[in-house]
Design an enzyme around this catalytic site. Structure first.
Site, PDB file in Angstrom:
ATOM      1  N   GLY A 137       0.800  -1.216   0.000  1.00 11.90           N
ATOM      2  CA  GLY A 137       0.000   0.000   0.000  1.00 11.90           C
ATOM      3  C   GLY A 137       0.840   1.278   0.000  1.00 11.90           C
ATOM      4  N   GLU A 187     -10.388  -4.149   5.125  1.00 14.89           N
ATOM      5  CA  GLU A 187      -9.482  -4.382   6.265  1.00 14.89           C
ATOM      6  C   GLU A 187      -9.605  -3.313   7.357  1.00 14.89           C
ATOM      7  N   TYR A 220      -9.601  -0.020   6.965  1.00 11.68           N
ATOM      8  CA  TYR A 220      -8.924   1.249   6.708  1.00 11.68           C
ATOM      9  C   TYR A 220      -9.947   2.364   6.396  1.00 11.68           C
ATOM     10  N   ARG A 251     -10.867  -3.073  -3.701  1.00 12.04           N
ATOM     11  CA  ARG A 251     -10.848  -4.135  -2.679  1.00 12.04           C
ATOM     12  C   ARG A 251     -11.997  -3.873  -1.730  1.00 12.04           C
ATOM     13  N   HIS A 288      -8.675  -5.175  10.625  1.00 12.40           N
ATOM     14  CA  HIS A 288      -7.500  -5.545  11.420  1.00 12.40           C
ATOM     15  C   HIS A 288      -7.836  -5.681  12.901  1.00 12.40           C
ATOM     16  N   ARG A 346      -5.798 -17.569   2.449  1.00 13.08           N
ATOM     17  CA  ARG A 346      -5.379 -18.960   2.702  1.00 13.08           C
ATOM     18  C   ARG A 346      -5.542 -19.868   1.477  1.00 13.08           C
ATOM     19  N   CYS A 399       2.688 -19.134   8.566  1.00 15.25           N
ATOM     20  CA  CYS A 399       3.152 -18.941   9.947  1.00 15.25           C
ATOM     21  C   CYS A 399       3.241 -17.469  10.330  1.00 15.25           C
ATOM     22  N   GLN A 443       5.684 -15.686  10.524  1.00 22.83           N
ATOM     23  CA  GLN A 443       6.856 -15.385  11.345  1.00 22.83           C
ATOM     24  C   GLN A 443       7.854 -14.425  10.701  1.00 22.83           C
ATOM     25  N   ALA A 489      17.314 -27.160   9.224  1.00 18.94           N
ATOM     26  CA  ALA A 489      18.648 -26.598   8.956  1.00 18.94           C
ATOM     27  C   ALA A 489      19.421 -27.497   8.001  1.00 18.94           C
ATOM     28  N   GLN A 492      12.352 -31.700  14.035  1.00 17.97           N
ATOM     29  CA  GLN A 492      11.243 -31.282  14.902  1.00 17.97           C
ATOM     30  C   GLN A 492       9.967 -30.933  14.131  1.00 17.97           C
ATOM     31  N   TRP A 506      -1.972 -13.715  19.780  1.00 18.81           N
ATOM     32  CA  TRP A 506      -3.319 -13.506  20.312  1.00 18.81           C
ATOM     33  C   TRP A 506      -4.248 -14.673  19.922  1.00 18.81           C
ATOM     34  N   GLY A 514      19.733 -25.599  15.581  1.00 12.22           N
ATOM     35  CA  GLY A 514      19.760 -25.863  17.019  1.00 12.22           C
ATOM     36  C   GLY A 514      21.108 -26.331  17.490  1.00 12.22           C
ATOM     37  N   LEU A 541      15.903 -20.364  19.134  1.00  9.99           N
ATOM     38  CA  LEU A 541      15.918 -21.102  17.868  1.00  9.99           C
ATOM     39  C   LEU A 541      14.505 -21.192  17.319  1.00  9.99           C
TER      40      LEU A 541
HETATM   41  P1  FAD Z   1      15.959 -30.403  14.361  1.00  8.10           P
HETATM   42  O1  FAD Z   1      14.675 -30.107  13.750  1.00  8.10           O
HETATM   43  O2  FAD Z   1      15.975 -30.815  15.777  1.00  8.10           O
HETATM   44  O3  FAD Z   1      16.637 -31.552  13.487  1.00  8.10           O
HETATM   45  C1  FAD Z   1      17.821 -32.210  13.887  1.00  8.10           C
HETATM   46  C2  FAD Z   1      17.884 -33.569  13.186  1.00  8.10           C
HETATM   47  O4  FAD Z   1      19.155 -34.130  13.385  1.00  8.10           O
HETATM   48  C3  FAD Z   1      16.885 -34.567  13.716  1.00  8.10           C
HETATM   49  O5  FAD Z   1      16.135 -35.116  12.658  1.00  8.10           O
HETATM   50  C4  FAD Z   1      17.748 -35.622  14.391  1.00  8.10           C
HETATM   51  O6  FAD Z   1      17.196 -36.933  14.321  1.00  8.10           O
HETATM   52  C5  FAD Z   1      19.021 -35.525  13.602  1.00  8.10           C
HETATM   53  N1  FAD Z   1      20.219 -35.991  14.275  1.00  8.10           N
HETATM   54  C6  FAD Z   1      20.639 -35.656  15.531  1.00  8.10           C
HETATM   55  N2  FAD Z   1      21.823 -36.271  15.786  1.00  8.10           N
HETATM   56  C7  FAD Z   1      22.151 -36.970  14.676  1.00  8.10           C
HETATM   57  C8  FAD Z   1      23.254 -37.785  14.315  1.00  8.10           C
HETATM   58  N3  FAD Z   1      24.286 -37.988  15.150  1.00  8.10           N
HETATM   59  N4  FAD Z   1      23.258 -38.376  13.109  1.00  8.10           N
HETATM   60  C9  FAD Z   1      22.240 -38.185  12.236  1.00  8.10           C
HETATM   61  N5  FAD Z   1      21.185 -37.425  12.536  1.00  8.10           N
HETATM   62  C10 FAD Z   1      21.141 -36.812  13.725  1.00  8.10           C
HETATM   63  N6  FAD Z   1       9.583 -23.376  14.756  1.00  8.10           N
HETATM   64  C11 FAD Z   1       9.067 -22.341  14.131  1.00  8.10           C
HETATM   65  O7  FAD Z   1       9.804 -21.523  13.588  1.00  8.10           O
HETATM   66  N7  FAD Z   1       7.715 -22.149  14.057  1.00  8.10           N
HETATM   67  C12 FAD Z   1       6.860 -22.999  14.622  1.00  8.10           C
HETATM   68  O8  FAD Z   1       5.652 -22.795  14.556  1.00  8.10           O
HETATM   69  C13 FAD Z   1       7.379 -24.126  15.288  1.00  8.10           C
HETATM   70  N8  FAD Z   1       6.552 -25.000  15.876  1.00  8.10           N
HETATM   71  C14 FAD Z   1       7.074 -26.067  16.527  1.00  8.10           C
HETATM   72  C15 FAD Z   1       6.213 -26.952  17.156  1.00  8.10           C
HETATM   73  C16 FAD Z   1       6.714 -28.053  17.814  1.00  8.10           C
HETATM   74  C17 FAD Z   1       5.764 -28.997  18.493  1.00  8.10           C
HETATM   75  C18 FAD Z   1       8.115 -28.276  17.857  1.00  8.10           C
HETATM   76  C19 FAD Z   1       8.670 -29.466  18.569  1.00  8.10           C
HETATM   77  C20 FAD Z   1       8.971 -27.382  17.256  1.00  8.10           C
HETATM   78  C21 FAD Z   1       8.465 -26.271  16.597  1.00  8.10           C
HETATM   79  N9  FAD Z   1       9.294 -25.332  16.002  1.00  8.10           N
HETATM   80  C22 FAD Z   1       8.767 -24.278  15.344  1.00  8.10           C
HETATM   81  C23 FAD Z   1      10.757 -25.400  16.152  1.00  8.10           C
HETATM   82  C24 FAD Z   1      11.450 -25.915  14.895  1.00  8.10           C
HETATM   83  O9  FAD Z   1      10.888 -27.143  14.511  1.00  8.10           O
HETATM   84  C25 FAD Z   1      12.931 -26.037  15.194  1.00  8.10           C
HETATM   85  O10 FAD Z   1      13.451 -24.780  15.477  1.00  8.10           O
HETATM   86  C26 FAD Z   1      13.691 -26.614  14.002  1.00  8.10           C
HETATM   87  O11 FAD Z   1      13.186 -27.880  13.675  1.00  8.10           O
HETATM   88  C27 FAD Z   1      15.165 -26.723  14.320  1.00  8.10           C
HETATM   89  O12 FAD Z   1      15.797 -27.229  13.189  1.00  8.10           O
HETATM   90  P2  FAD Z   1      17.174 -27.995  13.253  1.00  8.10           P
HETATM   91  O13 FAD Z   1      17.389 -28.533  11.885  1.00  8.10           O
HETATM   92  O14 FAD Z   1      18.211 -27.135  13.852  1.00  8.10           O
HETATM   93  O15 FAD Z   1      16.964 -29.199  14.281  1.00  8.10           O
HETATM   94  P1  NAP Z   2      10.842 -21.328  24.465  1.00  9.42           P
HETATM   95  O1  NAP Z   2       9.887 -20.581  23.644  1.00  9.42           O
HETATM   96  O2  NAP Z   2      12.156 -20.746  24.771  1.00  9.42           O
HETATM   97  O3  NAP Z   2      10.077 -21.673  25.813  1.00  9.42           O
HETATM   98  C1  NAP Z   2      10.671 -22.417  26.850  1.00  9.42           C
HETATM   99  C2  NAP Z   2       9.785 -22.348  28.094  1.00  9.42           C
HETATM  100  O4  NAP Z   2      10.399 -23.096  29.098  1.00  9.42           O
HETATM  101  C3  NAP Z   2       9.587 -20.969  28.627  1.00  9.42           C
HETATM  102  O5  NAP Z   2       8.216 -20.833  28.968  1.00  9.42           O
HETATM  103  C4  NAP Z   2      10.467 -20.896  29.848  1.00  9.42           C
HETATM  104  O6  NAP Z   2       9.756 -20.046  30.698  1.00  9.42           O
HETATM  105  C5  NAP Z   2      10.541 -22.340  30.283  1.00  9.42           C
HETATM  106  N1  NAP Z   2      11.822 -22.735  30.890  1.00  9.42           N
HETATM  107  C6  NAP Z   2      13.066 -22.459  30.425  1.00  9.42           C
HETATM  108  N2  NAP Z   2      13.991 -23.021  31.244  1.00  9.42           N
HETATM  109  C7  NAP Z   2      13.331 -23.656  32.219  1.00  9.42           C
HETATM  110  C8  NAP Z   2      13.730 -24.411  33.362  1.00  9.42           C
HETATM  111  N3  NAP Z   2      15.012 -24.640  33.634  1.00  9.42           N
HETATM  112  N4  NAP Z   2      12.770 -24.904  34.159  1.00  9.42           N
HETATM  113  C9  NAP Z   2      11.477 -24.693  33.889  1.00  9.42           C
HETATM  114  N5  NAP Z   2      11.037 -23.983  32.840  1.00  9.42           N
HETATM  115  C10 NAP Z   2      11.959 -23.464  31.997  1.00  9.42           C
HETATM  116  O7  NAP Z   2      11.132 -22.734  23.805  1.00  9.42           O
HETATM  117  P2  NAP Z   2      10.163 -23.838  23.242  1.00  9.42           P
HETATM  118  O8  NAP Z   2       8.781 -23.690  23.726  1.00  9.42           O
HETATM  119  O9  NAP Z   2      10.870 -25.096  23.544  1.00  9.42           O
HETATM  120  O10 NAP Z   2      10.179 -23.589  21.706  1.00  9.42           O
HETATM  121  C11 NAP Z   2      11.377 -23.797  20.943  1.00  9.42           C
HETATM  122  C12 NAP Z   2      11.406 -22.882  19.771  1.00  9.42           C
HETATM  123  O11 NAP Z   2      10.444 -23.305  18.823  1.00  9.42           O
HETATM  124  C13 NAP Z   2      11.054 -21.474  20.194  1.00  9.42           C
HETATM  125  O12 NAP Z   2      12.163 -20.641  20.040  1.00  9.42           O
HETATM  126  C14 NAP Z   2       9.961 -21.063  19.277  1.00  9.42           C
HETATM  127  O13 NAP Z   2      10.319 -19.913  18.541  1.00  9.42           O
HETATM  128  C15 NAP Z   2       9.759 -22.206  18.312  1.00  9.42           C
HETATM  129  N6  NAP Z   2       8.326 -22.456  18.261  1.00  9.42           N
HETATM  130  C16 NAP Z   2       7.554 -21.505  17.706  1.00  9.42           C
HETATM  131  C17 NAP Z   2       6.200 -21.693  17.663  1.00  9.42           C
HETATM  132  C18 NAP Z   2       5.325 -20.656  17.019  1.00  9.42           C
HETATM  133  O14 NAP Z   2       4.118 -20.804  17.040  1.00  9.42           O
HETATM  134  N7  NAP Z   2       5.851 -19.631  16.422  1.00  9.42           N
HETATM  135  C19 NAP Z   2       5.633 -22.815  18.198  1.00  9.42           C
HETATM  136  C20 NAP Z   2       6.453 -23.764  18.780  1.00  9.42           C
HETATM  137  C21 NAP Z   2       7.796 -23.551  18.816  1.00  9.42           C
HETATM  138  P3  NAP Z   2      10.213 -19.653  32.206  1.00  9.42           P
HETATM  139  O15 NAP Z   2      11.700 -19.568  32.146  1.00  9.42           O
HETATM  140  O16 NAP Z   2       9.536 -18.369  32.496  1.00  9.42           O
HETATM  141  O17 NAP Z   2       9.682 -20.722  33.058  1.00  9.42           O
HETATM  142 FE1  SF4 Z   3       4.225 -17.854   4.437  1.00 13.13          FE
HETATM  143 FE2  SF4 Z   3       6.799 -17.406   4.577  1.00 13.13          FE
HETATM  144 FE3  SF4 Z   3       5.124 -15.642   5.656  1.00 13.13          FE
HETATM  145 FE4  SF4 Z   3       5.470 -18.040   6.812  1.00 13.13          FE
HETATM  146  S1  SF4 Z   3       6.993 -16.434   6.591  1.00 13.13           S
HETATM  147  S2  SF4 Z   3       3.523 -16.992   6.351  1.00 13.13           S
HETATM  148  S3  SF4 Z   3       5.779 -19.341   5.041  1.00 13.13           S
HETATM  149  S4  SF4 Z   3       5.301 -16.161   3.536  1.00 13.13           S
END
Ligand code: FAD
Ligand code: NAP
Ligand code: SF4
Length: 673
Positions: A59, A165, A167, A215, A253, A289, A338, A340, A385, A412, A576, A650, A657
């Site tokens: 816009g 929206e 506006y 729109r 909004h 969507r 997402c 994000q 990654a 993950q 939210w 990670g 992360l």
């Molecule tokens: P990982 O995804 O942990 O991948 C690591 C891989 O390495 C695994 O497959 C593991 O099996 C493999 N590995 C480990 N050791 C070895 C070895 N020695 N040999 C071979 N393979 C090995 N992030 C967002 O940004 N938005 C979200 O909405 C979001 N939602 C999430 C919801 C849930 C329930 C969870 C659990 C995570 C979410 N995340 C989200 C987080 C996101 O998935 C992680 O940040 C991301 O997957 C990290 O990527 P990574 O490749 O570093 O590690």
């Molecule tokens: P996180 O967002 O960093 O949350 C970790 C939680 O654990 C916090 O609530 C923290 O709060 C608590 N915590 C930390 N250390 C602790 C300890 N020693 N004992 C007890 N509580 C502790 O991490 P996550 O939920 O594991 O998510 C991982 C990543 O995935 C995040 O960075 C996030 O960005 C991503 N993710 C994103 C989405 C999304 O919708 N965008 C969804 C899922 C995951 P306190 O320290 O206050 O207790």
């Molecule tokens: Fe779609 Fe990329 Fe925006 Fe996530 S960050 S909503 S995947 S355009």
């Protein structure tokens, strides 16, 4: 798969669009300063090259009073129009077409200069707008017309007048924001005078051979919004005033109903546009969507609209249309909705990009070149990654072996996709699976790499991810205490009273997972509409009614130690939604908690530094979601052997992360090797 409706050209009389795909307006943050226009031009050029039928820019305000934010995007002078020229030129060079969106923010303007029909502050803004006089309204109309004429001078193929929206124009249409008693308020005829004047006077100024999109807010999703008869009357008047196309607007909004987040069903609002079909004869565009060519094709084939608007899917994949047309839809990098890296970035004052495509809006920076010296590279870990790194390395000509300890790629994301409302995350895995095939990466599943086995490589990338943090809870070896990993994998059943320790992204996701009993409402648009109170605007003004959330099968308590509001760290534009969805399910969220230990009845807790209000929260299951620790145990032994080792995702740093960082780090390292 073919897409005959989607790929059919659209004849607008004086010009033709090459297909039915409109790239919807998105503010990227590159619109605000003309020194960013070359970068914006490159971004548009990639999308035009990718085959989109018509691009709509982010816009641009027609004057200072219409600013979204101070010194934000504006087109109001001939000098500015000259600076715009690079944008349409870049699009035309690729055979595309582009329209400039004219956006007057009205009371949504984050500036003390904001104006509106009445002096009523928006609930999402801290600035109260000034009510316009009749001559002030005339000045705004003239600004719209001047902006459209300047857009034409700059070489654009058309303009989109932003009438939805919530506006400026929307604020005139709704009685709740327009309390005027002159010619611009009162009856609906008076309230809709502003958009009709704007459209007819733009048409008069720019001539017949210029695309003019309006729109139109078809579903306001705010109490007191438009009812359907008003929407139809406005659409007819806009057609008479000279619009070429009518685009769909869904939700102000300030609405409390999600409209584009990942938990919104695909094409959830196409039915609204369909209601308008037959009422006007100009083409209608539907939106929200639609992220998949098959869904888009079905929307068009079922007569919901004449065109589809996709916005974020073009951040995720500029070649969306070309891939669909060439029978390569399985290669599309799908937008997972997402928010994000796009909308959240904009709200933080950063330039948009995309979680699944970090090159979006940074095309120059992420341009990939063939490797100067092809190398043998081992990538360990096939999470986001490792996947982005391995595929980018292979595309550049390196010989890549990807080791994954488990039986599937995705890391993950395999847990994330199990969360109701996050089904889209599977698309990223589908995309990478295909890209691994295409790039010829040697994928070794069920292959846990160890330092000794990694021989014969020039460089090693460790993408081994994270392990869940053990918070060392007193009594933490109790069988009721489980990790989120076991819960989401379905390895341990959760009881009816659940405590979740940690209210980060994963804690919220686990609460969502455990509070839904039936299949995800995201896959069932009717149940989703009921849960969020979306109604037919022909029956309820504004199309919003009392939400009827489905009850949770469990009593869930979500805890954190910090005293801040639980969920405060979630995404700016989606937090939210998560908070209100869980509140609606009766999930209790407590902050400032001290975990005193696991006891027979559940978890003993106290609150605050003084450890007050000691109590026991009853629980059958206590799920630990206390963050992550990096898993990088291979780094030192490999380095000790003189191996060049890179850590990404990670494995390099678990704090803060997310998948955005993981994917981006993977690509950056791959581009540097
Ligand atoms: P990982 O995804 O942990 O991948 C690591 C891989 O390495 C695994 O497959 C593991 O099996 C493999 N590995 C480990 N050791 C070895 C070895 N020695 N040999 C071979 N393979 C090995 N992030 C967002 O940004 N938005 C979200 O909405 C979001 N939602 C999430 C919801 C849930 C329930 C969870 C659990 C995570 C979410 N995340 C989200 C987080 C996101 O998935 C992680 O940040 C991301 O997957 C990290 O990527 P990574 O490749 O570093 O590690
Ligand atoms: P996180 O967002 O960093 O949350 C970790 C939680 O654990 C916090 O609530 C923290 O709060 C608590 N915590 C930390 N250390 C602790 C300890 N020693 N004992 C007890 N509580 C502790 O991490 P996550 O939920 O594991 O998510 C991982 C990543 O995935 C995040 O960075 C996030 O960005 C991503 N993710 C994103 C989405 C999304 O919708 N965008 C969804 C899922 C995951 P306190 O320290 O206050 O207790
Ligand atoms: Fe779609 Fe990329 Fe925006 Fe996530 S960050 S909503 S995947 S355009």
């Amino acid at each position: 798969m073919t897409y005959p409706h989607l790929l059919a050209p659209l004849d607008l009389g004086f010009t033709q669009l090459r297909n039915r795909v409109l790239m919807g307006s998105m503010h990227t943050g590159l619109e605000d300063r003309s020194r960013d226009f070359p970068r914006l031009a490159r971004y548009f050029s990639e999308r035009a090259k990718g085959g989109v039928g018509l691009i709509v820019t982010g816009g641009f305000a027609p004057n200072i009073e219409g600013w979204l934010s101070p010194f934000g995007a504006m087109l109001a002078t001939s000098a500015a129009a000259r600076r715009h020229r690079v944008l349409p030129e870049a699009v035309h060079a690729e055979g595309g077409k582009i329209a400039l969106q004219i956006l007057h923010a009205g009371r949504y303007g984050f500036t003390p200069l904001a104006v509106a029909p009445s002096k009523l502050k928006a609930p999402i803004n801290r600035f109260t707008p000034r009510a316009l006089s009749a001559s002030g309204i005339e000045r705004q109309i003239r600004a719209f017309v001047r902006c459209a004429a300047l857009a034409r001078d700059a070489g654009y193929d058309g303009v989109e007048v932003m009438g939805s929206e919530g506006y400026f124009i929307n604020q005139f249409l709704a009685a709740q924001t327009n309390r005027r008693d002159d010619d611009w308020g009162g009856s609906y005829e008076n309230r809709m005078r502003l958009p009709v004047e704007i459209v007819s006077r733009i048409r008069e100024k720019v001539g017949r051979d210029f695309i003019l999109i309006y729109r139109l807010s078809m579903l306001d999703l705010v109490p007191g919004g438009s009812e359907w008869g008003e929407v139809v009357a406005l659409a007819k008047a806009i057609e008479r005033a000279g619009a070429t196309l009518i685009n769909t607007g869904i939700g102000w909004h300030e609405a409390r109903v999600p409209t584009i987040a990942t938990s919104v069903p695909r094409a959830a609002f196409a039915w609204v546009t369909k209601k308008l079909k037959g009422e006007v004869s100009i083409p209608l565009v539907t939106t929200n969507r639609i992220n998949d060519p098959q869904v888009a094709e079905e929307v068009l084939a079922s007569g919901c609209a004449d065109m589809v608007s996709l916005a974020r899917p073009f951040l995720a994949d500029p070649a969306f249309v070309r891939k669909a047309a060439e029978g390569r839809a399985d290669e599309i990098n799908t937008c997972i909705a997402c928010n994000q890296a796009c909308l959240d970035h904009v709200f933080e004052g950063r330039v948009s990009t995309c979680l699944v495509n970090p090159a979006a809006c940074r095309e120059e920076e992420f341009a990939s070149k063939p490797a100067a010296i092809p190398k043998r590279v081992a990538v360990v870990g096939a999470g986001p990654a490792g996947l982005s790194c391995a595929t980018t390395l292979a595309e550049r000509g390196h010989a890549v072996t990807l080791f994954e300890a488990s039986s599937a790629i995705g890391g993950q994301f395999n847990l994330a996709k199990r969360i109701p409302g996050k089904e889209e995350f599977e698309e990223t895995l589908r995309y990478f699976k295909r890209r691994l095939e295409l790039t010829g990466v040697d994928v070794r599943l069920n292959a846990r790499a160890d330092a000794g086995g990694l021989t014969g490589y020039d460089e090693v990338v460790l993408a081994t991810g994270v392990v869940p943090r053990n918070p060392g809870l007193k009594g933490g070896d109790d069988p009721r205490v489980v990790s989120y990993v076991s819960v989401l994998r379905g390895e341990v059943p959760a009881g009816t009273r659940v405590i979740i320790i940690g209210a980060g992204g994963i804690g919220f996701d686990v609460a969502t997972y455990l509070s839904e009993e039936e299949a995800s409402i995201t896959l069932d648009a009717k149940r989703w509409r009921r849960a969020w109170g979306v109604a037919d605007p022909a029956q309820v003004r504004g199309g919003v009614t009392k939400p009827e959330p489905e009850p949770s099968p469990r009593k869930i308590t979500l805890l954190q130690r910090k005293s801040t509001r639980p969920g405060a760290g979630l995404g700016k534009t989606t937090g939210w939604i998560h908070r209100s969805a869980l509140r609606a399910k009766g999930v209790e969220m407590l902050a400032g908690v001290n975990y005193e230990g696991v006891v027979r009845e559940g978890l003993a807790v106290s609150f605050g530094e003084e450890r007050e209000k000691a109590t026991v929260i009853p629980a059958d299951t206590i799920v630990i979601c206390a963050g992550q620790e990096p898993l990088a145990e291979l780094a030192e032994p490999l380095r000790a052997r003189g191996m060049k080792v890179h850590l990404i995702g990670g494995a390099s740093r678990a704090g803060e992360l997310d998948a955005q960082r993981a994917i981006e780090e993977g690509i950056r390292v791959a581009l540097a090797i």
